[in-house]
Each structure stands twice: as structure tokens, then as C-alpha cells.
Write an enzyme that holds these catalytic residues in place. Structure first.
Site, PDB file in Angstrom:
ATOM      1  N   ASP A 305       0.850  -1.189   0.000  1.00  0.00           N
ATOM      2  CA  ASP A 305       0.000   0.000   0.000  1.00  0.00           C
ATOM      3  C   ASP A 305       0.894   1.251   0.000  1.00  0.00           C
ATOM      4  OD1 ASP A 305      -2.184   1.665   0.018  1.00  0.00           O
ATOM      5  OD2 ASP A 305      -3.172   0.727   1.737  1.00  0.00           O
ATOM      6  N   GLU A 501     -10.420   6.859   4.836  1.00  0.00           N
ATOM      7  CA  GLU A 501      -9.356   6.269   5.667  1.00  0.00           C
ATOM      8  C   GLU A 501      -9.394   6.846   7.096  1.00  0.00           C
ATOM      9  OE1 GLU A 501      -5.619   5.472   3.666  1.00  0.00           O
ATOM     10  OE2 GLU A 501      -6.531   5.894   1.738  1.00  0.00           O
TER      11      GLU A 501
HETATM   12  C1  BGC Z   1      -3.468   9.779  -1.951  1.00  0.00           C
HETATM   13  C2  BGC Z   1      -4.239   8.515  -1.731  1.00  0.00           C
HETATM   14  C3  BGC Z   1      -3.558   7.722  -0.720  1.00  0.00           C
HETATM   15  C4  BGC Z   1      -3.279   8.522   0.531  1.00  0.00           C
HETATM   16  C5  BGC Z   1      -2.493   7.750   1.517  1.00  0.00           C
HETATM   17  C6  BGC Z   1      -3.256  10.494  -0.661  1.00  0.00           C
HETATM   18  O1  BGC Z   1      -2.514  11.663  -0.864  1.00  0.00           O
HETATM   19  O2  BGC Z   1      -4.156  10.601  -2.834  1.00  0.00           O
HETATM   20  O3  BGC Z   1      -4.361   7.780  -2.905  1.00  0.00           O
HETATM   21  O4  BGC Z   1      -4.362   6.647  -0.431  1.00  0.00           O
HETATM   22  O5  BGC Z   1      -2.576   9.702   0.226  1.00  0.00           O
HETATM   23  O6  BGC Z   1      -2.132   8.510   2.626  1.00  0.00           O
HETATM   24  C1  BGC Z   2      -5.159   3.086   0.477  1.00  0.00           C
HETATM   25  C2  BGC Z   2      -5.404   2.038  -0.566  1.00  0.00           C
HETATM   26  C3  BGC Z   2      -5.293   2.627  -1.933  1.00  0.00           C
HETATM   27  C4  BGC Z   2      -3.959   3.321  -2.101  1.00  0.00           C
HETATM   28  C5  BGC Z   2      -3.781   3.974  -3.451  1.00  0.00           C
HETATM   29  C6  BGC Z   2      -3.915   3.882   0.205  1.00  0.00           C
HETATM   30  O1  BGC Z   2      -3.831   4.947   1.081  1.00  0.00           O
HETATM   31  O2  BGC Z   2      -5.046   2.470   1.735  1.00  0.00           O
HETATM   32  O3  BGC Z   2      -6.665   1.463  -0.365  1.00  0.00           O
HETATM   33  O4  BGC Z   2      -5.465   1.626  -2.900  1.00  0.00           O
HETATM   34  O5  BGC Z   2      -3.837   4.320  -1.116  1.00  0.00           O
HETATM   35  O6  BGC Z   2      -4.564   5.097  -3.584  1.00  0.00           O
END
Ligand code: BGC
Ligand code: BGC
Length: 811
Positions: A305, A501
């Protein structure tokens, strides 16, 4: 050599001078077609041929995934990158399907310009539709799809999403989340299909929808089962937290959906940010390599991830320790959105020092290239623009509307205030009544999502206006002011505003906020009956307000097609949605889950129907299968009935001659019958009921003989951990019910005809015809009085056969 390649090679000395390590160019350019370029050869042959031509740096590039905003087309060529992703909300400008396709083709052409011409995989989070793209169809978040209890519908949604994704070039979807959300405080609860292992497992059909029958079929998109494993089980529901569970519980609760996805050939698995009993999953060799790749037989590739490997050593940034631990644990492709150059350098140094073996690198690259070949990317690397016009198409929006309607769960309907009549005056209020952003939630256009008019769609208010028709007056004010007693009904559309998240974690109150409570209070003050429609990613703590509301509908996060909410409010579509999670009586009950003995406000599986005038009975339930037969109880499981308005429950009856006695009732297609006499034969059958009390025809019968009831000995109790159309995983718990220690045990059971055991663990199994004998393994034969141990097995069955093994006896 083309001028573009020449320009890139000419740039190499400059990069070296700047202190950057640059991959060596591959040996000689290819003359004529090499075996790996020949689509008539088997994929393993093509992979082996291609790998024999690759330098170490070309292999390291394949293992690297960079974010589109931190990588240029020429970086893809220079560093031989294997993959590029769009993070949440990361989109080209303008954000249209056509410019996504142009962007994709730009990156892909850069990959094809390398000497070996290995295409990239472009990944994105299409987690409820192609949600980064303005104008895409936004489907309900998974929690709503779980409420539909309709795996076939979810498979069709997967197909639609794959078409929209394909139309923008993207060939890899970071979905589905197969998380089992066990604590509603978790900000990702809405990404879960539900709280029981069975519900997300049943929805693994979306993998088949996304990938299609074969990976190189029309609009096939590589799916990702995420986040492996236990992401929904963290203590306190803390995102990226620690899942503190025994291995048996981790396997029983959180592993089954991944097994189901592997069974369906899911191409990739993403590792969870969370830990298991304090150990970060991103470094967990046992769970990744031994269990996922070994025991479950996962043959695709594992992706980390977002910066997930950085957390391994507990210090910020990517370290050599992070890199070698992750790769040695079994991660094949590493999502390093920005620090990808540093990652490549660190991994190269680890390989050169022998701390990561070239065999491990080769295994990772083989897994990645295999999927690229299987997807047909070498033959069809560029966007198939025949799918671009499917983005936000009328057909896909109609499918989303159907899903929205099927996901609505009616929780209260005092005085049958629902369905709404098409007459008189209706007052609509609430922050989420006329707000596409709120009804879509997080992971919509941006990572966190946002309120307002962020993408085209139908708001719930527009849906209500459309449904109400010209004979009805619909008045709207956001905060509910302006209502008076002349209205027949008021609809308050309130709940949560978008989050994703950890930003959605709610460690404190799970209630409505002051603005929403105030809106409802304004409506109530008029004396008009109030229908509350909750737009939220999870159950909310509303028990203390519920008595003042005439009706309550959980709309979840429906997405762009708000008409589906109105379809149910007006009864155009009968409500059939059932709770995918237990609804708390108060926030202090968290975590609260089905079977934990806590008293919910509404149980898992609850959902009302509009019963009036319904005279058609449900279909007959399937013939029950018995399991976990003891001297005093037995568990019966059967294929569910269907009904035009919805099945509300089942009655299990005992049959003696023509006399029927009800021995259990259940809201789900399974029940445990207790209070049986030892050593006695029973015949059981099942009826289904709908809300109007119509009873289905009787199911077929099953005969069960209870155990002898001896004072020494042991019992065997079986639980179905997951099942799919062609198989199942069952866990059997053996308990020493005697007064002396057991030094060895055996369990016998019977397979239905045509079934076979395809794997087992913690036990040695022998089969003779349909009879199976399971003997203890070396480590679990000794059982003190009262102690238990478990073993598991996987079975295969003919497609569509819903029967399960039965007659578990321990001796
Ligand atoms: C991204 C997401 C990612 C997240 C993780 C964001 O800046 O756009 O895709 O899941 O950061 O912290
Ligand atoms: C998320 C994932 C996601 C990735 C890419 C992460 O922060 O936990 O679910 O696929 O970002 O955007």
C-alpha cells in the site's frame, strides 16, 4: 533507433553526473520477433524468454510503482518502471475520460519505447465506480452493496466498472476491499461489504465482474483483493492500527474473503497498513508467503500500500531495512508514489549485498510479467477507446440506480408512513438532500471526497421531485425552516459528510451533529410526520432520537444515482435491503457484531418491507444440510428463498409422521436446533416467511441422528467460513467433553455426492467414497478435559450445488 530513444540515451551521462544511478541499457536491440513477443506461445514460455533478456535494473523497474504526479513519461522509459498509479483524486487536466486515455497512452508509449518494450500496468482506485473521473458512474460504496445481499448484481457492477476503467486505459483496479469491518468507529467501514466473513466472501463475485472470464477478454481489468489481512479488525477501529486476535480468529473472521477472491483468480492482493498482534503486515512473511502464496495458492502478485513499506522500521522514510523486509516477506510490487528512485537504489544495493536474493526478485518479476501477458498487454497495450463512451453511460447509471434501490434498508416505518403517496405536499430538508458530494462520500473525485456539485448525477431531492410527479408539491429548505402543518410528510436527509481512511475514524461520538439534529427538530416542531434518511458510511448512534422519528431509512453512500433512494421512498421499488452490519444501541457498545451477545438497536440482517397487499409467498428454501451435530444440538443450513417483497425469516420444523413442530426460527438461512435428545433420529425441514406472513412451500427434509451422549469423548462442531458456487471452507472445532485427557482424536463426516476435499490444515485426512476421516496432527492430538482445537478443510462441489458436508462425529 528512433529519435526519442536516442534523446533518452543521450541524457544518461547528465543523470550520472547529477549523482543518480541509472539503469544500464539492455543489450542488443531485438531483431525480428523474439519468443516473448509471440502470442501463440504459452505465457510461462514468454515470461521465461523475456526474463532471460532482462538486466537486474530492468527487473527492479518492474517491481516499482510510481505515482503519476511524480513521474514523467521519460522517467518510465529511463527507469523501466513496471507500473504507474493514480492516487486518490490524482487525475489529468482536464479531468475527462478522453484525457485519462491520452495520459495513459503517453505513459504506455514511453514504456514501449524501452528496448524490451514491456508495457506498464496503470493502477487506480475504482472502488465504487471509476471514482477519480468526473462524469463516471458512481455506485454505492461497498457497505450499501452488502445490504443488497445480491452477489450477481455486484458482479454486474464489476463488469460495468471494468468497462468505464478500460475506456480510460487503466488496466488495474485497487478493488475490491474485502475487509470485514468489525468496529464502526473505523473510517473505512463503508469500504466493507459487511461485518461477517460470509458477506464479503459472497461479494468476491466482483472480482469476476472486473476481470471477466479471462484476463485478456473484452474490458478485462486486473482486480486487487485488499487489504490483506485483518484491516477491519483493529483494536478500537483505528485505521492502520493493530488487529489483536488469535490466529484461529484471524483465519475465521478475516481470511475467508481472500480465499474466495483467490478461488476466483484475483490477479493481485494489496497488503494492509495495519499490524497483526503488533507485527506490521507489510513485513509479515508468514501471512504473505506462507499463508497467502503457499496455503491459499495465490499465484498473482502482491502489491504494497501507499508508502506502506516505510512503516516497517517505525522511522519515517524508506530505509534499506524497510525494503529488504518487505520484499523478503513476499511483496512483489512496491507502491512508492514519490520516492521511487530511492527505492530502486536501495533494492539494488540489497540485491548486490545478497540480503535480497535474485531468486526472490525473479519470483516477483515472474508474477508481475505473467499478469501483463495474461492481460494481453503486449498485444493491446493502448487504450481501447471503444469503451470510453461507457463512462457515465445511461446503461451504467441505470444499473447503479438499481443497486441503490436494492441497498436501501428500511429500519422503522411507524404507521406505514412509507411508501410516500404521490399527492399533497412533501417537505424535504437536510444537508445531504441536494448534495452529490455528500451522497457519494469519500473516494469520489478527490481522495477524501467533498460536499457539493462535484460530478454529474441525480441528488436524492431531484429523485424525490421526479418520483413525486406533477400532482405533488415538493418544498426544500436545507435546515428545515419554512415547514408548517400543511405538509403531509417531511423527509430529512442527514448523516455524515465525506471522509476517507483514518480521517473518518470516530473514536468519540457516533451520533448526528448539531446541524442535523437542529434540522430534524425544525421539522418535528411542525407536527408533520418525519422520515429520516441517513446518508452515512456506517450505522450512527441514533437510539435516543429514534422514538421521535416516524420512519428511518439507511441509504448508506448511494453515489450519483439518488433516484434509487426515491424509488424506495415512493414504493416504486419494494425495499429488500438487509443490514450488512449490526446497528448499535449506543456508541459505547462498539465493537458490536452479530453473535457477540450484545443487544443491538437493529440486528445484523434486519430490514423491513412494505407488506400491505402482499399475497405471494416466498419460494421454497433449499433442502437443509446438517452440521455440528452433537448429542443435543445440530446446525442446519439451507439455500435462501426469494420473494417479491422480501423474506423476513425462516421456521425450522421437526416432522414426526404428518405432525410438524416448530423447533427454531431464524432471520438467516441457517439455524441451530438445541434441546435434542442424545442418540435420537430427527427429521427437519424449513419454511420461509415474508413480512405479510405468507409461508413458502416446505423445503426438502434432512435426517439427523444426535450423538450418543456418553460422558467421555469429544464433540466436533463445524462452521462454514466461506462458500462460493463451486466450493467451501469449513472449520471444525474439536472439544474434549470427557473428564480425562485425550491423546488422539478422529472426526468423521460425510461429503455429499460429487464433492471432494481439496485441501486441509492442522489435520490428516483420508477419504473413502463419501466418508471422510480426519485424524489429529502431531501438534494438536492432546486435549485436556474441556480444551478445544480446530482444523480446517476446503471442499469442491459441482457448480450450483449448495449442499455441505454433514454428520460430524468425534471419537
Ligand atoms: C493519496 C491517496 C492515498 C493517501 C495515503 C493520498 O494523498 O491521494 O491515494 O491513499 O494519500 O495517505
Ligand atoms: C489506500 C489504498 C489505496 C492506495 C492507493 C492507500 O492509502 O489504503 O486502499 O489503494 O492508497 O490510492
Amino acid at each position: 533507433m528512433s529519435s526519442r530513444q536516442w534523446a533518452i540515451r543521450a541524457a544518461v551521462p547528465l543523470l550520472v553526473a547529477a549523482g543518480l544511478v541509472v539503469p544500464r541499457a539492455s543489450a542488443a536491440p531485438l531483431s525480428g520477433a523474439a519468443p516473448y513477443q509471440d502470442p501463440s506461445l504459452p505465457v510461462p514460455t514468454r515470461v521465461a524468454d523475456l526474463m532471460s533478456r532482462m538486466t537486474l535494473d530492468e527487473k527492479l523497474g518492474q517491481m516499482t510503482q510510481a505515482e503519476r504526479g511524480s513521474v514523467s513519461n521519460s522517467d518510465v522509459t529511463t527507469y523501466r518502471l513496471g507500473s504507474v498509479l493514480s492516487g486518490g483524486g490524482s487525475a489529468p487536466s482536464p479531468n475527462t475520460a478522453a484525457s485519462w486515455a491520452d495520459m495513459y497512452d503517453g505513459f504506455q508509449n514511453a514504456a514501449l519505447a524501452t528496448p524490451l518494450g514491456i508495457p506498464i500496468l496503470y493502477g487506480a482506485d475504482a472502488v465504487h465506480g471509476h471514482n477519480n473521473v468526473v462524469g463516471a458512474t458512481i455506485f454505492p460504496h461497498n457497505i450499501g452493496l452488502g445490504a443488497t445481499r445480491d452477489p450477481a448484481l455486484v458482479e454486474r457492477i464489476g463488469r460495468a466498472v471494468a468497462e468505464e476503467v478500460s475506456g480510460t486505459g487503466v488496466d488495474w483496479d485497487f478493488a475490491p476491499c474485502l475487509c470485514v469491518a468489525r468496529n464502526d468507529r473505523w473510517g473505512r467501514t463503508y469500504e466493507s461489504f459487511g461485518e461477517t466473513p460470509e458477506l464479503p466472501s459472497s461479494m468476491a463475485t466482483i472480482v469476476t465482474g472486473l476481470q471477466g472470464a479471462t484476463l485478456n477478454g473484452p474490458a478485462s481489468v486486473l482486480a486487487t483483493a485488499k487489504h490483506y489481512v485483518g484491516d477491519g479488525g483493529t483494536t478500537g477501529g483505528v485505521d492502520q492500527g493493530d488487529t489483536q486476535l488469535s490466529e484461529a480468529d484471524l483465519r475465521a473472521i478475516h481470511l475467508p474473503p481472500f480465499r474466495a477472491a483467490v478461488e476466483r483468480g484475483v490477479g493481485s492482493v494489496m497488503i494492509s497498513f495495519s499490524s497483526w498482534n503488533g507485527a506490521r503486515l507489510h513485513g509479515h512473511q508468514y501471512l504473505i508467503t506462507t499463508v497467502l502464496k503457499g496455503e491459499l495458492g495465490f499465484s498473482g502478485f502482491v502489491v504494497s500500500d501507499w508508502n506502506g513499506i516505510d512503516q516497517i522500521d517505525g522511522a519515517p522514510g524508506t530505509s534499506a531495512l524497510d525494503v529488504r523486509t518487505a520484499v523478503n516477506a513476499g511483496i512483489d510490487m512496491v507502491m512508492v508514489p514519490t520516492a521511487w528512485r530511492q527505492f530502486i537504489d536501495l533494492l539494488r544495493a540489497e540485491v548486490q549485498a545478497g540480503r535480497v536474493t535474485t531468486a526472490r526478485v525473479d519470483d516477483a518479476v515472474r508474477r508481475i510479467l505473467t499478469k501483463k501477458f495474461e492481460l494481453g498487454l503486449f498485444e493491446k497495450p493502448l487504450t481501447d477507446r471503444s469503451y470510453t463512451s461507457t463512462v457515465g453511460s445511461a446503461a451504467h447509471r441505470a444499473l447503479a440506480r438499481e443497486a441503490v434501490a436494492k441497498s436501501q434498508v428500511v429500519l422503522k416505518n411507524a404507521g406505514n408512513v412509507l411508501p410516500l403517496a404521490r399527492s399533497g405536499k412533501i417537505f424535504v430538508a437536510g444537508r445531504s438532500a441536494d448534495n452529490i458530494g455528500n451522497q457519494s462520500g469519500g473516494w469520489t473525485i478527490s481522495w477524501q471526497g467533498s460536499s457539493g456539485n462535484i460530478t454529474p448525477g441525480t441528488t436524492i431531492l431531484q429523485g424525490i421531485r421526479n418520483s413525486a410527479g406533477s400532482g405533488t408539491t415538493v418544498t426544500y429548505s436545507q435546515d428545515g425552516t419554512g415547514i408548517d402543518s400543511s405538509y403531509r410528510v417531511a423527509v430529512a436527509v442527514v448523516g455524515e459528510t465525506p471522509y476517507a481512511e483514518g480521517q473518518g475514524d470516530r473514536p468519540g461520538s457516533l451520533g448526528l451533529d448539531a446541524a442535523d439534529l437542529n434540522t430534524i427538530a425544525n421539522l418535528r416542531a411542525s407536527g408533520v410526520p418525519v422520515v429520516v434518511v441517513l446518508v452515512s458510511g456506517r450505522p450512527l448512534d441514533i437510539a435516543s432520537q429514534l422514538s421521535g422519528w416516524n420512519a428511518l431509512v439507511a441509504a448508506w453512500l448511494p453515489g450519483t444515482e439518488g433516484q434509487g433512494v426515491a424509488d424506495v421512498l415512493f414504493g416504486t421499488v419494494q425495499p429488500t435491503g438487509k443490514l450488512p452490519v449490526t446497528w448499535m444501541s449506543s456508541a459505547s457498545q462498539q465493537p458490536i457484531n452479530s453473535g457477540d451477545g450484545k443487544t443491538p438497536l437493529f440486528p445484523y440482517g434486519f430490514g423491513l418491507t412494505y407488506a400491505q397487499g402482499d399475497s405471494s409467498p416466498p419460494t421454497a428454501p433449499g433442502t437443509p444440510a446438517a452440521s455440528a451435530v452433537t448429542s443435543s444440538s445440530a446446525t442446519l443450513t439451507w439455500a435462501a428463498s426469494s420473494d417479491d417483497v422480501g423474506v423476513t425469516g425462516y421456521d425450522v420444523i421437526r416432522l414426526q409422521g404428518s405432525t410438524e413442530t416448530t423447533v427454531a426460527t431464524s432471520a438467516t438461512a441457517s439455524a441451530t436446533v438445541t434441546g435434542l435428545a442424545a442418540g435420537t433420529s430427527y427429521t427437519f425441514a424449513v419454511y420461509a416467511r415474508d413480512a405479510a406472513g405468507n409461508r413458502s412451500p416446505r423445503s426438502g427434509t434432512v435426517s439427523v441422528t444426535t450423538g450418543g451422549g456418553q460422558t467421555g469423548g469429544c464433540t466436533a462442531t463445524a462452521t462454514v467460513q466461506s462458500q462460493w458456487s463451486t466450493g467451501y471452507v469449513i472449520q471444525v472445532t474439536v472439544t474434549n467433553t470427557g473428564t480425562t485427557s485425550l491423546t488422539g482424536w478422529g472426526v468423521t463426516f460425510t461429503l455429499p455426492p460429487g464433492h471432494a476435499v481439496t485441501g486441509s490444515w492442522n489435520v490428516t485426512m483420508t477419504t473413502s467414497g463419501q466418508a471422510v476421516t480426519a485424524r489429529n496432527a502431531a501438534h494438536n492430538g492432546s486435549l485436556a478435559p474441556g480444551a478445544s482445537t480446530s482444523f480446517g478443510f476446503q471442499g469442491g462441489r459441482p457448480n450450483g450445488d449448495t449442499r455441505l458436508p454433514s454428520g460430524y462425529t468425534c471419537g
